[in-house]
Design a protein around this motif. Structure first.
Motif, PDB file in Angstrom:
ATOM      1  N   ARG A 189      85.921 -48.053  50.835  1.00 52.03           N
ATOM      2  CA  ARG A 189      86.415 -49.272  50.162  1.00 52.03           C
ATOM      3  C   ARG A 189      85.996 -50.571  50.830  1.00 52.03           C
ATOM      4  N   LYS A 190      84.975 -50.498  51.690  1.00 53.53           N
ATOM      5  CA  LYS A 190      84.491 -51.720  52.329  1.00 53.53           C
ATOM      6  C   LYS A 190      83.133 -52.115  51.752  1.00 53.53           C
TER       7      LYS A 190
ATOM      8  N   LYS B 290      79.098 -61.526  42.356  1.00 55.51           N
ATOM      9  CA  LYS B 290      80.466 -61.470  41.803  1.00 55.51           C
ATOM     10  C   LYS B 290      80.736 -60.056  41.267  1.00 55.51           C
TER      11      LYS B 290
ATOM     12  N   GLN C 262      81.383 -57.680  44.092  1.00 55.28           N
ATOM     13  CA  GLN C 262      82.743 -57.859  44.632  1.00 55.28           C
ATOM     14  C   GLN C 262      83.793 -57.228  43.724  1.00 55.28           C
ATOM     15  N   ASP C 263      83.606 -57.405  42.418  1.00 60.68           N
ATOM     16  CA  ASP C 263      84.554 -56.809  41.457  1.00 60.68           C
ATOM     17  C   ASP C 263      84.587 -55.297  41.587  1.00 60.68           C
TER      18      ASP C 263
ATOM     19  N   ASN D 288      83.867 -53.529  44.187  1.00 54.43           N
ATOM     20  CA  ASN D 288      84.534 -53.186  45.441  1.00 54.43           C
ATOM     21  C   ASN D 288      86.053 -53.276  45.291  1.00 54.43           C
ATOM     22  N   LYS D 289      86.505 -54.292  44.564  1.00 51.18           N
ATOM     23  CA  LYS D 289      87.955 -54.440  44.348  1.00 51.18           C
ATOM     24  C   LYS D 289      88.527 -53.258  43.585  1.00 51.18           C
ATOM     25  N   LYS D 290      87.675 -52.661  42.732  1.00 48.79           N
ATOM     26  CA  LYS D 290      88.150 -51.492  41.980  1.00 48.79           C
ATOM     27  C   LYS D 290      88.126 -50.223  42.814  1.00 48.79           C
ATOM     28  N   GLY D 291      87.700 -50.329  44.080  1.00 50.40           N
ATOM     29  CA  GLY D 291      87.786 -49.170  44.963  1.00 50.40           C
ATOM     30  C   GLY D 291      86.470 -48.574  45.400  1.00 50.40           C
TER      31      GLY D 291
ATOM     32  N   THR E  12      83.101 -48.104  47.464  1.00 52.26           N
ATOM     33  CA  THR E  12      82.521 -48.433  48.769  1.00 52.26           C
ATOM     34  C   THR E  12      81.091 -48.909  48.532  1.00 52.26           C
TER      35      THR E  12
ATOM     36  N   ASP F 133      82.287 -57.076  54.565  1.00 53.39           N
ATOM     37  CA  ASP F 133      83.332 -56.894  55.563  1.00 53.39           C
ATOM     38  C   ASP F 133      82.704 -56.741  56.939  1.00 53.39           C
TER      39      ASP F 133
END
Lengths: 235, 294
Positions: free
Chosen positions: A27-28, A174, A177-178, A180-183, A185, A201
């Motif tokens: 998740r990073k 963008k 990033q989206d 990654n926010k959904k889980g 890696t 990160d």
């Protein structure tokens, strides 16, 4: 989590990667930055099983990833290659179907296609056009969407912003990033170091096959020595 | 030429063209994915022609059954040839010239093998049908040619379905533009290449059977695929549809010319005509339609 341990890759007599170790925690967003020929793509291709490893090992959750490329995809580790590599003569929809090649559940493939179309409506509008007719930005979108079709948990992105108009570059970052926010890696390999470091990160700086620096993305971005020597940014 | 003879010749030509189309596609499908001219296809055709003869003569004389057995055998032969002579050099990263050399060597080997073992005789297929022709009005249509046309048409339709609607078919078409990247989508490319050789082999099996049934079998029957290879080139390498159209046109032209100027002169006209055609349109009938954007 993907671990790369003491990875060395030689092409013929040329050393492409020299004793590289890195960790991609779940998740990073992990980024590798560096100039052309630093070994960034070689690293990503070694993880995907596309190049022969001379020494060292790659592990997914403790298990060796030394497998043929299609088996690595089965494990949920999926690459979006440099230059997008859209299949130009088959349709957008067929490109997406190929992305889900490992899946046998037709219903789930359709579901995933629906999700992808919801997220990227331009692909739905162009689903029956040959992939080669899309613009550069649309092709990058398709390349990422194609990778998502197999429901990966690790996404390896090789130079996603290369050759795109500056306006589109922010959109792609963008999008990453989206995801990654959904889980998901993310391993992000980029020449556009500033952008990549701003969302990473943790980051590794490569130079001619060796790792020369590592640290949290923002710290690396601010390190004056790294900036000057490896990222080509003068203050 | 009288109208009924003209129509008959056109029909025969299209039927023969259907077989050329099968040859063109069998040849083209390997060219598309591996980018070399696979002359070993003629070996598959020859082995299948003999195989079909022995099965239908000595084991079971039934047109459709032996056709299907021969077709599957052809597919298997294609897969075996790939595993024996192309896969090993592919995994070593050999240049395309080596693939070409291996394919020609395989074709010669098969031809010489049959010349040495079965070369003294012609092998006519058993007669499957009591009547050899049907009369429609004052047209006399050969049953063999009718079967050739129907079978070629059905097989090409089925192949279109496989290439357009199945996952492995889509992977095959994708691999034609880029053979490396499908692996990143989870495609086992070795398997896809085996499938390509199976399809080519199936087409070669049918070709061998139809040619054997029409002309009787001799060691040089494989060289009859030259017309199909020419059709593939005229059609535009890389375009299977173009190969089919070119095959039909070539068959039609050939039969009309034979009726008009005789068979030996026809071959000279056709082979010279191909030079002219490719001079005018070097990319073939279909040519390349899409370019790859970076």
């Amino acid at each position: 989590m993907i671990e790369v341990n003491n990875l060395t890759v030689r092409y013929g007599g040329v050393m492409a990667l020299d004793d590289i170790s890195l960790i991609i925690p779940d998740r990073k967003v992990i980024s590798i930055v560096g100039a052309n020929g630093a070994g960034k793509s070689t690293t990503i291709n070694a993880i995907s099983g596309m190049v022969n490893i001379t020494r060292g090992g790659i592990f997914l959750d403790g298990k060796s990833l030394h497998l043929p490329p299609h088996k690595i995809v089965q494990k949920g580790v999926v690459q979006v290659p440099e230059g997008r590599k859209i299949f130009s003569s088959i349709t957008v929809k067929e490109n997406l179907i190929l992305g889900a090649y490992q899946m046998n559940d037709k219903h789930r493939i359709e579901e995933n296609m629906k999700k992808v179309f919801e997220q990227y409506p331009v692909l739905e509008a162009r689903q029956n056009q040959p992939g080669g007719t899309l613009s550069g930005g649309e092709q990058q979108m398709l390349a990422i969407a194609r990778a998502l079709m197999s429901e990966p948990n690790h996404l390896l992105l090789d130079e996603p912003s290369l050759g795109l108009a500056p306006m589109l570059v922010s959109g792609i970052f963008k999008m990453i990033q989206d995801l990654n926010k959904k889980g998901l890696t993310i391993l992000l390999v980029e020449q556009n170091a500033q952008k990549a470091l701003s969302i990473a990160d943790f980051a590794y700086v490569f130079e001619t096959g060796r790792m020369v620096s590592k640290g949290p993305g923002k710290e690396i971005a601010e390190d004056p020595i790294v900036k000057k020597a490896y990222l080509g940014i003068e203050e | 030429m009288e109208l009924n003879i003209l129509l008959q010749q056109i029909f025969n030509g299209i039927s023969l063209g259907g077989v050329y189309a099968l040859e063109a596609v069998g040849f083209g499908i390997i060219f598309n994915i591996l980018k070399f001219s696979n002359f070993s296809h003629s070996g598959v055709v020859a082995i299948s022609a003999y195989f079909g003869f022995f099965v239908s003569r000595y084991i079971y004389t039934h047109f459709l059954v032996t056709l299907i057995i021969t077709t599957l055998a052809g597919g298997l032969i294609g897969v075996i040839i790939e595993k024996l002579i192309f896969r090993p050099i592919r995994l070593k990263g050999a240049p395309l010239t080596l693939f070409l050399v291996n394919s020609i060597t395989a074709a010669m080997l098969v031809q010489q093998f049959f010349a040495a073992t079965l070369g003294d005789d012609y092998y006519p297929y058993p007669v499957f049908m009591k009547q050899t022709s049907i009369n429609i009005g004052n047209l006399t249509i050969s049953k063999t040619y009718t079967l050739m046309l129907i079978i070629s048409g059905l097989v090409l339709l089925l192949l279109t379905y496989v290439l357009k609607r199945t996952k492995v078919g889509i992977a095959l078409r994708a691999a034609s533009t880029d053979i490396r990247t499908p692996s990143l989508m989870g495609v086992n490319i070795d398997f896809v290449i085996s499938v390509a050789f199976f399809i080519a082999g199936v087409l070669g099996g049918i070709t061998g059977y139809l040619l054997g049934m029409t002309y009787s079998v001799d060691p040089f029957i494989g060289s009859m695929i030259l017309k199909g290879i020419i059709a593939a080139i005229i059609g535009g390498m890389g375009s299977l549809g173009g190969g089919v159209i070119a095959g039909l046109l070539l068959g039609g032209a050939e039969c009309l010319l034979i009726a008009e100027i005789g068979s030996s002169l026809t071959q000279i006209v056709i082979y010279s005509g191909i030079f002219v055609l490719l001079l005018i349109r070097p990319e073939g009938i279909a040519g390349k339609r899409y370019i790859i954007k970076a």
